[in-house]
Design a protein around this motif. Structure first.
Motif, PDB file in Angstrom:
ATOM      1  N   THR A 213     -33.982 -80.389 -31.632  1.00 54.38           N
ATOM      2  CA  THR A 213     -32.923 -80.295 -32.629  1.00 54.38           C
ATOM      3  C   THR A 213     -32.592 -81.695 -33.129  1.00 54.38           C
ATOM      4  OG1 THR A 213     -31.938 -78.296 -31.676  1.00 54.38           O
ATOM      5  CG2 THR A 213     -30.496 -79.671 -33.011  1.00 54.38           C
TER       6      THR A 213
ATOM      7  N   HIS B  30     -35.700 -80.089 -26.342  1.00 60.52           N
ATOM      8  CA  HIS B  30     -35.394 -78.896 -25.561  1.00 60.52           C
ATOM      9  C   HIS B  30     -36.294 -78.889 -24.319  1.00 60.52           C
ATOM     10  CE1 HIS B  30     -34.140 -76.763 -29.580  1.00 60.52           C
ATOM     11  NE2 HIS B  30     -33.376 -77.800 -29.277  1.00 60.52           N
TER      12      HIS B  30
ATOM     13  N   VAL C 222     -25.595 -80.069 -36.845  1.00 65.23           N
ATOM     14  CA  VAL C 222     -27.025 -79.815 -36.664  1.00 65.23           C
ATOM     15  C   VAL C 222     -27.711 -79.939 -38.021  1.00 65.23           C
ATOM     16  CG1 VAL C 222     -28.757 -78.120 -35.982  1.00 65.23           C
ATOM     17  CG2 VAL C 222     -26.631 -78.330 -34.677  1.00 65.23           C
TER      18      VAL C 222
ATOM     19  N   LEU D  20     -28.708 -73.428 -28.701  1.00 64.15           N
ATOM     20  CA  LEU D  20     -29.890 -73.865 -29.432  1.00 64.15           C
ATOM     21  C   LEU D  20     -31.114 -74.002 -28.532  1.00 64.15           C
ATOM     22  CD1 LEU D  20     -28.325 -76.594 -31.759  1.00 64.15           C
ATOM     23  CD2 LEU D  20     -28.893 -74.235 -32.318  1.00 64.15           C
TER      24      LEU D  20
ATOM     25  N   THR E 226     -33.290 -77.602 -36.605  1.00 65.34           N
ATOM     26  CA  THR E 226     -33.572 -77.159 -35.239  1.00 65.34           C
ATOM     27  C   THR E 226     -34.774 -76.228 -35.243  1.00 65.34           C
ATOM     28  OG1 THR E 226     -32.613 -76.189 -33.219  1.00 65.34           O
ATOM     29  CG2 THR E 226     -32.049 -75.144 -35.316  1.00 65.34           C
TER      30      THR E 226
END
Length: 256
Positions: free
Chosen positions: A91, A147, A83, A120, A86
């Motif tokens: 992300t 997301h 990652v 996440l 984020t």
């Protein structure tokens, strides 16, 4: 069909694996709903909590069954996805090579979205990881994972408006969530000249002068061709400008 009659049989183990990775589809017998398509048979159809506990899954007579006997497999991850950044909306990950971004028709589990850490995503459920853009399976690099739908729609609006002569203002929306202090994107405007979204690739470029001849390195320099903008595929490219609406695509060969 039953996977419990001979649980240690090689054929049974093969069937378990095909179901586990999503390589088996079924469509109930007619009558069908409009546009009803075959769907993957998954372990959830068995009420399975572990690979050692399977109930029978019954196929009715005249059920359409599609099995991908030799599904494509991809190397397992040696470590969790990296990652890079984020926030509540998206992300950025460093996609490893040799891993598809999303499920293939014969493999539903070996891909970026399947490996994406659900921790996440915003709390409360309801949001699924989605891809506003993708990288080829063999390609590594930065990849945005949205997301849910809201940021996906917002990012796509940026891509649609990425040229300099884009619409001067586009309405956009942004997901809401805990801890958001800035105004929602629905109350802001995206101005074409401030978007600055460009696609840049680094690749190996070869040229074959004629059919049957050997590939050679493309000489250093700048090359431009033009894309005829259409909604569908395949896209049409031209070495020259055929219309004012054509989009230029530039290639710079740094060394040969």
């Amino acid at each position: 069909m039953s996977l419990t009659d001979n649980p240690d049989d090689d054929a049974t183990q093969k069937a378990r694996e095909l179901i586990r990775i999503g390589a088996v589809y079924a469509l109930p017998p007619p009558p069908h709903l409009p546009n009803q398509k075959p769907r993957r048979i998954t372990n959830a159809d068995y009420g399975e909590s572990s690979s050692s506990s399977l109930d029978d899954y019954t196929l009715q007579p005249s059920t359409y069954l599609r099995i991908h006997h030799n599904p494509r497999r991809f190397p397992p991850l040696s470590k969790p996805l990296t990652v890079v950044s984020t926030n509540p909306y998206y992300t950025v990950i460093d996609k490893p090579p040799l891993l598809p971004c999303h499920a293939t028709v014969d493999n539903n589990i070996e891909n970026v979205l399947s490996y994406f850490p659900k921790s996440l995503l915003p709390p409360g459920g309801g949001a699924e990881p989605m891809l506003p853009s993708r990288l080829d399976t063999c390609t590594s690099g930065l990849l945005i994972v949205s997301h849910g739908h809201n940021f996906l729609r917002y990012y796509n609006s940026l891509l649609r408006a990425k040229t300099e002569d884009s619409a001067k203002a586009l309405p956009v929306s942004e997901p809401t969530g805990v801890g958001i202090s800035r105004p929602p994107m629905a109350n802001r405007r995206v101005v074409g000249e401030n978007i600055g979204v460009k696609k840049i690739y680094r690749c190996i470029s070869l040229i074959r002068p004629s059919e049957g001849s050997e590939f050679t390195a493309l000489p250093t320099g700048n090359y431009t061709h033009y894309l005829v903008p259409t909604i569908g595929s395949p896209k049409t490219f031209s070495p020259t400008l055929t219309s004012p609406s054509d989009l230029p695509c530039s290639l710079t060969v740094l060394n040969s």
